[in-house]
Design a protein around this motif. Structure first.
Motif, PDB file in Angstrom:
ATOM      1  N   GLY A 114       0.797  -1.222   0.000  1.00 11.59           N
ATOM      2  CA  GLY A 114       0.000   0.000   0.000  1.00 11.59           C
ATOM      3  C   GLY A 114       0.828   1.270   0.000  1.00 11.59           C
ATOM      4  O   GLY A 114       0.296   2.352  -0.233  1.00 11.59           O
ATOM      5  N   THR A 115       2.132   1.190   0.239  1.00 10.72           N
ATOM      6  CA  THR A 115       2.991   2.371   0.300  1.00 10.72           C
ATOM      7  C   THR A 115       3.726   2.551  -1.019  1.00 10.72           C
ATOM      8  O   THR A 115       4.387   1.636  -1.496  1.00 10.72           O
ATOM      9  CB  THR A 115       4.025   2.233   1.440  1.00 10.72           C
ATOM     10  N   GLY A 116       3.626   3.746  -1.612  1.00  7.76           N
ATOM     11  CA  GLY A 116       4.291   4.019  -2.880  1.00  7.76           C
ATOM     12  C   GLY A 116       3.652   3.238  -4.016  1.00  7.76           C
ATOM     13  O   GLY A 116       2.686   2.500  -3.839  1.00  7.76           O
ATOM     14  N   LEU A 117       4.221   3.410  -5.222  1.00 12.93           N
ATOM     15  CA  LEU A 117       3.659   2.727  -6.384  1.00 12.93           C
ATOM     16  C   LEU A 117       3.805   1.215  -6.266  1.00 12.93           C
ATOM     17  O   LEU A 117       2.834   0.471  -6.457  1.00 12.93           O
ATOM     18  CB  LEU A 117       4.360   3.215  -7.659  1.00 12.93           C
ATOM     19  N   ARG A 122       1.527  -0.247  -3.665  1.00 12.39           N
ATOM     20  CA  ARG A 122       0.127  -0.304  -4.103  1.00 12.39           C
ATOM     21  C   ARG A 122      -0.102  -1.501  -5.019  1.00 12.39           C
ATOM     22  O   ARG A 122      -1.099  -2.204  -4.901  1.00 12.39           O
ATOM     23  CB  ARG A 122      -0.241   0.997  -4.822  1.00 12.39           C
ATOM     24  N   LEU A 138       0.359  -0.739 -12.568  1.00 15.28           N
ATOM     25  CA  LEU A 138       0.246   0.725 -12.608  1.00 15.28           C
ATOM     26  C   LEU A 138       1.181   1.241 -13.686  1.00 15.28           C
ATOM     27  O   LEU A 138       2.376   0.948 -13.673  1.00 15.28           O
ATOM     28  CB  LEU A 138       0.669   1.340 -11.278  1.00 15.28           C
ATOM     29  N   ASP A 198       2.529  13.229  -8.934  1.00 19.83           N
ATOM     30  CA  ASP A 198       1.736  12.094  -8.471  1.00 19.83           C
ATOM     31  C   ASP A 198       1.931  11.934  -6.963  1.00 19.83           C
ATOM     32  O   ASP A 198       3.055  11.831  -6.484  1.00 19.83           O
ATOM     33  CB  ASP A 198       2.164  10.815  -9.203  1.00 19.83           C
ATOM     34  N   PRO A 199       0.843  11.937  -6.190  1.00 20.71           N
ATOM     35  CA  PRO A 199       0.956  11.883  -4.726  1.00 20.71           C
ATOM     36  C   PRO A 199       1.518  10.548  -4.206  1.00 20.71           C
ATOM     37  O   PRO A 199       1.939  10.468  -3.051  1.00 20.71           O
ATOM     38  CB  PRO A 199      -0.481  12.094  -4.250  1.00 20.71           C
ATOM     39  N   ARG A 200       1.538   9.522  -5.025  1.00 18.41           N
ATOM     40  CA  ARG A 200       2.029   8.216  -4.571  1.00 18.41           C
ATOM     41  C   ARG A 200       3.552   8.107  -4.623  1.00 18.41           C
ATOM     42  O   ARG A 200       4.123   7.146  -4.128  1.00 18.41           O
ATOM     43  CB  ARG A 200       1.410   7.103  -5.423  1.00 18.41           C
ATOM     44  N   LEU A 243       7.104   8.578  -3.381  1.00 18.09           N
ATOM     45  CA  LEU A 243       7.637   8.797  -2.030  1.00 18.09           C
ATOM     46  C   LEU A 243       8.769   9.816  -1.987  1.00 18.09           C
ATOM     47  O   LEU A 243       8.825  10.639  -1.088  1.00 18.09           O
ATOM     48  CB  LEU A 243       8.121   7.463  -1.450  1.00 18.09           C
ATOM     49  N   LYS A 274       9.948  12.504  -4.133  1.00 19.61           N
ATOM     50  CA  LYS A 274       9.740  13.347  -5.312  1.00 19.61           C
ATOM     51  C   LYS A 274      11.012  14.075  -5.738  1.00 19.61           C
ATOM     52  O   LYS A 274      11.312  14.153  -6.925  1.00 19.61           O
ATOM     53  CB  LYS A 274       8.629  14.359  -5.031  1.00 19.61           C
TER      54      LYS A 274
END
Length: 183
Positions: free
Chosen positions: A13-16, A19, A27, A35-37, A39, A41
């Motif tokens: 569930g954490t980061g791309l 998820r 993805l 992109d908010p996912r 970690l 940036k």
């Protein structure tokens, strides 16, 4: 980017990648932008990375890992590529499961061999007609020849055995009873 990301561990569930691990769905992010996912940036921007593709490695209906790719090129989502990635992820997962099964089998065989080596006796394996297919052990009975001399023989046919001994007659009778189909 690689040095900074090498020790990164993501929970489901954490980061791309996290998820994808959690959902089991690929993805494809054509443009990472904001992109908010993402970690790290600043790390992504500093490396000039723009696109990402993450897809699951699956086996037995479960996601067991994730392939994560990033690049400097923005790419549009391509349904055929996503379908191909799902097949690749499944094949890699099946391969990993087979490799693990082979490891487990090898460990089991090694334990079995070790136990046999510890044995002070000998053992044999036989086929349906009671002919010995394998003979092994640390201490082969004295006067019984070599283990190889017994291959293809029944126990009562081996070197140094008196097949007329009443004990062998009882043994052969028991073998015949086990070989008959039960009503």
């Amino acid at each position: 980017y690689l040095d900074e990301s090498r020790d990164l561990v993501l929970a489901p569930g954490t980061g791309l990648a996290g998820r994808v691990l959690q959902t089991g769905e690929s993805l494809l992010i054509p443009d990472l932008g904001d992109d908010p996912r993402i970690l790290r940036k600043s790390l992504v921007r500093g490396a000039g990375l723009r696109g990402a593709c993450n897809f699951p490695v699956t086996a037995d209906g479960r996601t067991i890992g994730v392939f994560a790719f990033v690049g400097r090129v923005v790419r549009d989502a391509d349904p055929r590529m996503l379908a191909a990635l799902a097949v690749i992820g499944s094949q890699v997962g099946q391969f990993l499961r087979r490799m693990r099964a082979q490891e487990v089998l090898g460990e089991s065989e090694s334990r079995f061999r070790s136990l046999v080596e510890l044995s002070s006796d000998w053992y044999w394996e036989s086929d349906a007609s009671h002919r010995l297919t394998r003979v092994d052990g640390r201490r082969f009975p004295e006067g019984a020849g070599t283990p190889d001399a017994w291959l293809g023989l029944r126990r009562w046919e081996g070197p140094g055995v008196n097949p007329a001994d009443p004990a062998w007659a009882g043994h052969r009778a028991g073998r015949r009873c086990r070989a008959r189909p039960q009503p």
